[in-house]
Motif scaffolding. Structure first.
Motif, PDB file in Angstrom:
ATOM      1  N   TRP A 114       0.820  -1.195   0.000  1.00 19.52           N
ATOM      2  CA  TRP A 114       0.000   0.000   0.000  1.00 19.52           C
ATOM      3  C   TRP A 114       0.865   1.260   0.000  1.00 19.52           C
ATOM      4  O   TRP A 114       0.567   2.247  -0.696  1.00 19.52           O
ATOM      5  CB  TRP A 114      -0.930   0.029   1.206  1.00 19.52           C
ATOM      6  N   GLY A 115       1.932   1.247   0.773  1.00 20.87           N
ATOM      7  CA  GLY A 115       2.825   2.405   0.805  1.00 20.87           C
ATOM      8  C   GLY A 115       3.499   2.637  -0.534  1.00 20.87           C
ATOM      9  O   GLY A 115       3.650   3.785  -0.975  1.00 20.87           O
ATOM     10  N   THR A 116       3.920   1.546  -1.191  1.00 19.99           N
ATOM     11  CA  THR A 116       4.551   1.679  -2.506  1.00 19.99           C
ATOM     12  C   THR A 116       3.568   2.230  -3.529  1.00 19.99           C
ATOM     13  O   THR A 116       3.903   3.105  -4.339  1.00 19.99           O
ATOM     14  CB  THR A 116       5.082   0.311  -2.973  1.00 19.99           C
ATOM     15  N   ALA A 117       2.328   1.721  -3.520  1.00 17.20           N
ATOM     16  CA  ALA A 117       1.327   2.199  -4.464  1.00 17.20           C
ATOM     17  C   ALA A 117       0.995   3.668  -4.233  1.00 17.20           C
ATOM     18  O   ALA A 117       0.913   4.474  -5.181  1.00 17.20           O
ATOM     19  CB  ALA A 117       0.064   1.347  -4.356  1.00 17.20           C
ATOM     20  N   ALA A 118       0.789   4.052  -2.964  1.00 23.04           N
ATOM     21  CA  ALA A 118       0.456   5.443  -2.659  1.00 23.04           C
ATOM     22  C   ALA A 118       1.615   6.378  -2.990  1.00 23.04           C
ATOM     23  O   ALA A 118       1.431   7.458  -3.567  1.00 23.04           O
ATOM     24  CB  ALA A 118       0.075   5.568  -1.187  1.00 23.04           C
ATOM     25  N   GLY A 119       2.839   5.965  -2.612  1.00 21.87           N
ATOM     26  CA  GLY A 119       3.999   6.799  -2.908  1.00 21.87           C
ATOM     27  C   GLY A 119       4.241   6.944  -4.401  1.00 21.87           C
ATOM     28  O   GLY A 119       4.607   8.031  -4.878  1.00 21.87           O
ATOM     29  N   SER A 120       4.033   5.856  -5.157  1.00 17.85           N
ATOM     30  CA  SER A 120       4.233   5.914  -6.610  1.00 17.85           C
ATOM     31  C   SER A 120       3.205   6.834  -7.254  1.00 17.85           C
ATOM     32  O   SER A 120       3.526   7.604  -8.170  1.00 17.85           O
ATOM     33  CB  SER A 120       4.127   4.514  -7.205  1.00 17.85           C
ATOM     34  N   ALA A 121       1.955   6.767  -6.792  1.00 17.22           N
ATOM     35  CA  ALA A 121       0.921   7.640  -7.350  1.00 17.22           C
ATOM     36  C   ALA A 121       1.234   9.106  -7.074  1.00 17.22           C
ATOM     37  O   ALA A 121       1.079   9.972  -7.954  1.00 17.22           O
ATOM     38  CB  ALA A 121      -0.438   7.268  -6.762  1.00 17.22           C
ATOM     39  N   ALA A 134       5.526  -2.763 -10.187  1.00 17.55           N
ATOM     40  CA  ALA A 134       5.936  -3.773  -9.210  1.00 17.55           C
ATOM     41  C   ALA A 134       4.747  -4.230  -8.373  1.00 17.55           C
ATOM     42  O   ALA A 134       4.597  -5.423  -8.071  1.00 17.55           O
ATOM     43  CB  ALA A 134       7.038  -3.200  -8.310  1.00 17.55           C
ATOM     44  N   VAL A 135       3.869  -3.280  -8.029  1.00 11.16           N
ATOM     45  CA  VAL A 135       2.677  -3.651  -7.264  1.00 11.16           C
ATOM     46  C   VAL A 135       1.762  -4.530  -8.090  1.00 11.16           C
ATOM     47  O   VAL A 135       1.206  -5.527  -7.610  1.00 11.16           O
ATOM     48  CB  VAL A 135       1.944  -2.380  -6.786  1.00 11.16           C
ATOM     49  N   ALA A 136       1.589  -4.196  -9.382  1.00  5.86           N
ATOM     50  CA  ALA A 136       0.734  -5.006 -10.250  1.00  5.86           C
ATOM     51  C   ALA A 136       1.296  -6.413 -10.424  1.00  5.86           C
ATOM     52  O   ALA A 136       0.551  -7.407 -10.412  1.00  5.86           O
ATOM     53  CB  ALA A 136       0.587  -4.320 -11.607  1.00  5.86           C
ATOM     54  N   VAL A 137       2.601  -6.529 -10.602  1.00  3.71           N
ATOM     55  CA  VAL A 137       3.229  -7.848 -10.728  1.00  3.71           C
ATOM     56  C   VAL A 137       3.051  -8.651  -9.435  1.00  3.71           C
ATOM     57  O   VAL A 137       2.792  -9.868  -9.459  1.00  3.71           O
ATOM     58  CB  VAL A 137       4.718  -7.700 -11.085  1.00  3.71           C
TER      59      VAL A 137
END
Length: 376
Positions: free
Chosen positions: A7-14, A38-41
């Motif tokens: 969740w942190g990676t997705a939010a930070g990437s967005a 990376a999150v999708a994979v």
């Protein structure tokens, strides 16, 4: 499905992508797209669902505290080949890691593992949880297999002989269908079965019903062993001391039941179990004692004793600070009174008409128990 890191990676990437797009810098946007990819994979990594059929066995289903018990899992692969994996089986408040070998399509593997039996109680086992996570721990998916079962961890026991009551009981006392078969007291009429003595045939009833009827005779003279367990939490600051007290109560009750005598068990909050001298009584008593826990209440062991029928042997299992004087006040209601004190701080003398055993473990109790018959 996503872990906190995911969740942190997705939010930070967005956020990084929005900042790069707003400021017109392509580099942050490209880095953000890599994070989202990376999150999708990771999500796609956890999507495959192994088609497993899991059948569980617990051997044995009932075990004494501290004795070995094993879980046996029969895992069958109903789909494509599955690589070796690690699953987790819940056993009460603990989790047991189970290594499942590689499974080809249609293959079955049997996995055996130890179950924790250090604490008494009803231990739910299962379901088997298969955790699938990506290498970066961005996503995790948990799937459950197999129906849960219950392992009964009962009190530990040591062999203890039945306490002789020292008094004969009236032969025409209360009887029931569970009273031991005997030759003393008439209880009821029943149909003849092979092996019954012909002298017990009731001919008048047989002629009236057209069926051979015999008198059911029972022995109502067996003295009862009453076990009273102190269960107030304030009396047991150490949990291990209460467990030892339950073990002692179970040993006394199982010894009397194994000899075919009636047994009743109580705490200050009410009855725990009562048996009449049947062949399976010891199992029933141990099962009931499995569920006993310290419970606040107004009733002391003396209050519990006053609420039971008089007669037979009374065994009080109490903490080291038990009030022997109050227990002695009810000694005349029973043929024999024994107090078992768990790990007392200081020795004490038993009041007249009572017997006392101080013990720190079950072995010490088993060693002192035979002396009761000699000192009475």
């Amino acid at each position: 499905m996503l872990t906190p890191l995911g969740w942190g990676t997705a939010a930070g990437s967005a956020a990084l992508y929005a900042a790069g797009w707003w400021l017109g810098y392509p580099e942050p946007a490209m880095l953000a797209l890599a994070g989202l990819a990376a999150v999708a994979v990771a999500i796609g990594w956890t999507l495959p669902r192994p088609r497993l059929e899991v059948r569980r066995e617990i051997t044995p289903l009932r075990v004494g505290r501290g004795e070995p018990a094993v879980g046996v899992l029969h895992v069958t692969n109903k789909g494509r080949g599955v690589r070796a994996l690690t699953a987790y089986d819940a056993a009460g408040s603990t989790t047991v890691a189970v290594d499942v070998p590689r499974l080809r399509a249609g293959g079955t593997r049997t996995v055996t593992y130890r179950l924790p039996t250090g604490r008494r109680g009803e231990i739910p086992v299962g379901p088997l949880r298969l955790v699938r996570a990506d290498p970066l721990e961005l996503a995790r998916r948990v799937r459950e297999y197999g129906a849960p079962q219950t392992l009964l961890v009962r009190p530990r026991t040591v062999p203890l002989a039945l306490l002789p009551s020292g008094r004969a009981h009236h032969l025409d006392g209360p009887t029931s269908d569970r009273s031991p078969a005997g030759t003393a007291t008439f209880h009821a009429l029943r149909e003849y079965v092979i092996g019954d003595e012909m002298r017990h045939v009731h001919w008048k009833s047989s002629a009236r019903t057209g069926t051979l009827m015999v008198r059911q005779l029972v022995d109502a003279s067996l003295p009862t062993t009453t076990v009273v367990l102190e269960a107030r939490p304030e009396q047991w600051p150490e949990p291990d001391d209460f467990e030892l007290a339950v073990d002692a109560a179970a040993s006394v009750a199982a010894g009397a039941a194994g000899a075919g005598f009636p047994v009743r068990i109580r705490t200050g909050n009410g009855p725990v179990a009562e048996t009449r001298g049947g062949p399976d009584d010891a199992e029933v008593l141990l099962d009931r004692l499995t569920r006993v826990a310290p419970e606040p209440g107004p009733g002391s062991v003396v209050d519990a004793v006053r609420r039971v029928r008089a007669g037979g042997s009374l065994v009080v299992v109490a903490s080291g600070g038990a009030d022997l004087g109050r227990i002695a006040a009810v000694r005349k209601r029973f043929d024999r009174v024994v107090v078992l004190r768990v790990r007392p701080d200081r020795p004490a003398s038993a009041p007249p008409g009572m017997q006392l055993i101080d013990f720190a473990d079950l072995d010490a109790l088993a060693a002192s128990w035979p002396l009761l018959g000699r000192s009475r």
